[in-house]
Design a protein around this motif. Structure first.
Motif, short mmCIF file in Angstrom:
data_model
loop_
_atom_site.label_atom_id
_atom_site.label_comp_id
_atom_site.label_asym_id
_atom_site.label_seq_id
_atom_site.Cartn_x
_atom_site.Cartn_y
_atom_site.Cartn_z
N ASP A 27 0.84 -1.20 0.00
CA ASP A 27 0.00 0.00 0.00
C ASP A 27 0.87 1.24 0.00
O ASP A 27 1.79 1.37 0.80
CB ASP A 27 -0.90 -0.01 1.23
CG ASP A 27 -1.95 -1.11 1.16
OD1 ASP A 27 -2.27 -1.52 0.03
OD2 ASP A 27 -2.42 -1.55 2.22
N ARG A 28 0.58 2.14 -0.94
CA ARG A 28 1.33 3.40 -1.02
C ARG A 28 0.34 4.56 -1.03
O ARG A 28 -0.69 4.49 -1.69
CB ARG A 28 2.18 3.45 -2.29
CG ARG A 28 3.29 2.42 -2.34
CD ARG A 28 4.08 2.54 -3.61
NE ARG A 28 5.16 1.57 -3.69
CZ ARG A 28 5.97 1.42 -4.75
NH1 ARG A 28 5.79 2.20 -5.81
NH2 ARG A 28 6.93 0.50 -4.74
N PRO A 29 0.65 5.61 -0.32
CA PRO A 29 -0.25 6.78 -0.35
C PRO A 29 -0.27 7.41 -1.73
O PRO A 29 0.76 7.46 -2.42
CB PRO A 29 0.36 7.72 0.69
CG PRO A 29 1.79 7.32 0.78
CD PRO A 29 1.83 5.84 0.53
N TYR A 30 -1.43 7.87 -2.14
CA TYR A 30 -1.56 8.53 -3.43
C TYR A 30 -0.93 9.91 -3.37
O TYR A 30 -1.18 10.69 -2.45
CB TYR A 30 -3.04 8.66 -3.80
CG TYR A 30 -3.26 9.52 -5.03
CD1 TYR A 30 -2.96 9.05 -6.31
CD2 TYR A 30 -3.78 10.81 -4.90
CE1 TYR A 30 -3.16 9.85 -7.42
CE2 TYR A 30 -4.00 11.60 -6.01
CZ TYR A 30 -3.68 11.11 -7.27
OH TYR A 30 -3.87 11.90 -8.37
N VAL A 31 -0.08 10.20 -4.34
CA VAL A 31 0.56 11.50 -4.42
C VAL A 31 0.14 12.15 -5.74
O VAL A 31 0.40 11.61 -6.82
CB VAL A 31 2.10 11.40 -4.36
CG1 VAL A 31 2.73 12.78 -4.48
CG2 VAL A 31 2.53 10.72 -3.07
N GLU A 32 -0.52 13.28 -5.66
CA GLU A 32 -0.97 13.97 -6.86
C GLU A 32 0.21 14.60 -7.58
O GLU A 32 1.09 15.20 -6.96
CB GLU A 32 -1.97 15.05 -6.49
CG GLU A 32 -2.54 15.81 -7.69
CD GLU A 32 -3.52 16.87 -7.30
OE1 GLU A 32 -4.07 17.53 -8.20
OE2 GLU A 32 -3.73 17.07 -6.09
N TYR A 83 6.92 13.93 -9.20
CA TYR A 83 5.58 14.39 -8.83
C TYR A 83 5.34 15.86 -9.17
O TYR A 83 4.34 16.43 -8.74
CB TYR A 83 5.36 14.17 -7.34
CG TYR A 83 5.48 12.72 -6.93
CD1 TYR A 83 4.58 11.76 -7.39
CD2 TYR A 83 6.51 12.30 -6.10
CE1 TYR A 83 4.69 10.43 -7.04
CE2 TYR A 83 6.63 10.97 -5.73
CZ TYR A 83 5.72 10.04 -6.21
OH TYR A 83 5.84 8.71 -5.85
#
Length: 208
Positions: free
Chosen positions: A23-28, A82
């Motif tokens: 699981d990885r946090p979503y980075v916009e 990013y």
């Protein structure tokens, strides 16, 4: 075989609840325009008569990618995964150069490839730099440009001049080893591009 297939199918719901990917946090991904703004408009010595065609810009190796580019203090390069330009830099700079030179008041028209207008002059450019250099705290933008007189017969035009122009802008101070935040880097690179386009405008002005 039927029993084996049923056993495999019964195991599917258990597998569906598992993931082989962590699981990885979503980075916009942040995207920035590249639209330098003119400070002043040049007053032409006479009414403009010539039409200028700005051809699609090419990119030197390392400047064709959309990620914001930083030169670290040790000389290594970093592309931000990013934070990126809204389109490939060459496309954005081509449009910026066309708008910049159209606003200079030097030419009767500044047109793009595919136009039905017959240009008098052709400007071809290559992007040579667009980066934030942490070694000297400066953003820089560079262009290599060639100006040609359009041939009446449609052949190769006569070379009028070629230049390497650049512009710089200070980076905001930062203690982060990756440099200032992306927004500050994009702003400084845009200001540096304005400097490069000003130098380009001054170089081709005598041929207008």
């Amino acid at each position: 075989m039927i029993l084996a297939r049923r056993t495999a199918l019964l195991g599917l719901p258990l597998l569906a609840g598992c993931s082989v990917f962590p699981d990885r946090p979503y980075v916009e991904v942040l995207r920035y325009p590249l639209q330098p703004v003119r400070g002043t408009v040049r007053a032409p010595a006479r009414p403009p008569r010539r039409t200028l065609l700005v051809r699609l810009l090419r990119s030197a190796p390392g400047t064709e990618l959309r990620g914001l580019r930083t030169i670290r203090a040790d000389g290594t390069e970093r592309l931000d995964p990013y934070a990126e330009w809204a389109a490939p830099p060459a496309e954005l700079i081509e449009e910026a150069a066309r708008r910049w030179l159209a606003g200079a008041g030097l030419f009767a028209g500044v047109v793009a490839p595919g136009t039905r207008a017959r240009p008098d002059l052709v400007l071809e450019c290559e992007v040579t730099a667009l980066e934030a250099d942490l070694r000297n705290g400066q953003a820089r933008a560079g262009l290599a440009a060639v100006l040609l007189a359009e041939s009446p017969s449609g052949g190769d035009g006569r070379l009028l001049g070629q230049w390497a122009v650049s512009g710089g802008a200070p980076l905001a101070a930062s203690t982060d080893p990756h440099g200032p935040p992306p927004g500050a880097i994009a702003t400084a690179c845009t200001e540096a591009l304005a400097g490069a386009l000003t130098a380009l405008e001054n170089a081709i002005a005598p041929f207008a």
